[in-house]
Design an enzyme around this catalytic site. Sequence first.
Site, mmCIF file in Angstrom:
data_model
loop_
_atom_site.group_PDB
_atom_site.id
_atom_site.type_symbol
_atom_site.label_atom_id
_atom_site.label_comp_id
_atom_site.label_asym_id
_atom_site.label_seq_id
_atom_site.Cartn_x
_atom_site.Cartn_y
_atom_site.Cartn_z
ATOM 1 N N LYS A 156 0.797 -1.235 0.000
ATOM 2 C CA LYS A 156 0.000 0.000 0.000
ATOM 3 C C LYS A 156 0.833 1.291 0.000
ATOM 4 O O LYS A 156 0.486 2.256 0.676
ATOM 5 C CB LYS A 156 -0.945 0.005 1.201
ATOM 6 C CG LYS A 156 -1.962 -1.114 1.181
ATOM 7 C CD LYS A 156 -2.840 -1.117 2.402
ATOM 8 C CE LYS A 156 -2.122 -1.665 3.604
ATOM 9 N NZ LYS A 156 -3.000 -2.053 4.709
ATOM 10 N N ASP A 206 -5.380 -6.074 10.551
ATOM 11 C CA ASP A 206 -6.718 -5.449 10.604
ATOM 12 C C ASP A 206 -7.846 -6.450 10.322
ATOM 13 O O ASP A 206 -8.943 -6.329 10.868
ATOM 14 C CB ASP A 206 -6.820 -4.224 9.671
ATOM 15 C CG ASP A 206 -6.343 -4.482 8.257
ATOM 16 O OD1 ASP A 206 -5.845 -5.594 7.975
ATOM 17 O OD2 ASP A 206 -6.464 -3.570 7.418
HETATM 18 C C1 BGC Z 1 -1.882 -5.941 3.653
HETATM 19 C C2 BGC Z 1 -2.751 -6.710 4.630
HETATM 20 C C3 BGC Z 1 -3.913 -5.869 5.086
HETATM 21 C C4 BGC Z 1 -4.673 -5.312 3.880
HETATM 22 C C5 BGC Z 1 -5.857 -4.447 4.276
HETATM 23 C C6 BGC Z 1 -2.733 -5.347 2.528
HETATM 24 O O1 BGC Z 1 -1.953 -4.531 1.716
HETATM 25 O O2 BGC Z 1 -0.891 -6.762 3.094
HETATM 26 O O3 BGC Z 1 -1.980 -7.149 5.732
HETATM 27 O O4 BGC Z 1 -4.755 -6.650 5.876
HETATM 28 O O5 BGC Z 1 -3.803 -4.556 3.086
HETATM 29 O O6 BGC Z 1 -5.472 -3.362 5.029
#
Ligand code: BGC
Length: 452
Positions: free
Chosen positions: A160, A196
């Site tokens: 992200k 989360d």
């Molecule tokens: C992460 C996860 C997370 C999800 C939602 C992803 O990019 O790898 O660990 O749960 O985003 O936030």
Amino acid sequence: MMTVADMGYKEFTAYLEKVFNITLGDVKKIIKAFHSEMKKGLSGFESSLKMIPSFVERPTGRESGKFFALDLGGTNLRLLAVELDGKGASNVSTVSKFVIPPKTMTGAGDELFDFIAECISSFLTESNIDKEKNYDLAFTFSFPVEQTNIAAGKLIAWTKGFTASGVEGKDVIMLLNEALKRKGINCIRIAALANDTVGTLAAKCYNDRDCDMGVILGTGTNACYPEKISNIKKWRGLDPRGEMIINMEWGNFNKLRFTSYDKDVDDESLNTGCQYLEKMVSGMYLGEVTRKIIRDYIHRGLLFTNADSNAFIKKDSFLTEDMSLIASDESTDCALIDEFLKKSGLTEVTIHGKMTLKNICRITSVRAARISAAAISAVIKWTDPKLKNNHTIGVDGSLFEKYPGFSGAMLDVFKILFKEKASKIKLELAKDGSGKGAAIIAAIAATAGTSS
Ligand code: BGC
């Protein structure tokens, strides 16, 4: 034969509908591929699904106590004070929200953790917390973490848009403890570390015993579910009778049909070659995939006039929020779309152009919703192949909460796939679940006495 390059408006639109369509046959293929990746991930073999044990089972609803929760997973960091009454109700008394500056997301890891410690310090001061006492804090860290116990785990890889250096491969609780020390904060004990999705499942489950999946459809996407320990083959020596919540990290699932637009988005991302499903589904990328298609229409001379031909030319200049707004416009004169286009400096767009924009948004968002539904169906079929039980899926994230028609498009997949049994599946918004859920997990850790 006509090539894609020579296509007129109608043919090109039909071509897009086709390559972005997820048919019932595709859903079935996705489910099959999910099962094969889940099995490999649980057995410790190479798989695009990491299937990470979380060291907790579902809460009973009887967990109680007061906890702070720190939630880090997107562009905002949040701190919450959560009280659990032990009867299925939770109360959030204070929430502080901090925007993480982009340079902190992508700079040195120590600076990111110093920033977090600074936010904790402001939260304690603003909420008049007595720093002479001790407090348990649950840390929701929404990235792939290889947990070693309920309050320890190493970051596998950033996602992200985060790239802060020196964090991958390190224990994030250790990094946070060091930053708290540097800041002179001695009253906080980190009681639990949770993804989360795990927080969302725990929060929903706290008062709904049918909840057996936590899903995030927001900036990123992922899911978790309770798995029989006997199925977690990579974990030897555990009591095989119980269950443990598994963080699937499904954003990294890579057995999907990529289009040239998806490939471009992946190539230009900070983590090329990773998080394929996330890049086709989640809010961070959906606008960008859609922008690429809009640019293709413009490039082919099928959308906008010369005056507006530079529209949305810059990366990330068209966002998933913009798509949500466009999708919400049901007026015949496209009044909301018009307002949005004018704000973006586009003045000469015809009704046909506006309808084209709306249609492009529909094509990419319906694909995202269907892939999400296929992924959920895969987990349901894995745990309950004959769909004998009720399943509440706790879902958090702005895409699910705010995108018009998104949840409806997901439910349509369940109806086609499971027919009348689809009514056993409920998609329920678990707003702010991850913060509350982290507190529940800290309470479980406190009772089990397993936290460090
Ligand atoms: C992460 C996860 C997370 C999800 C939602 C992803 O990019 O790898 O660990 O749960 O985003 O936030």
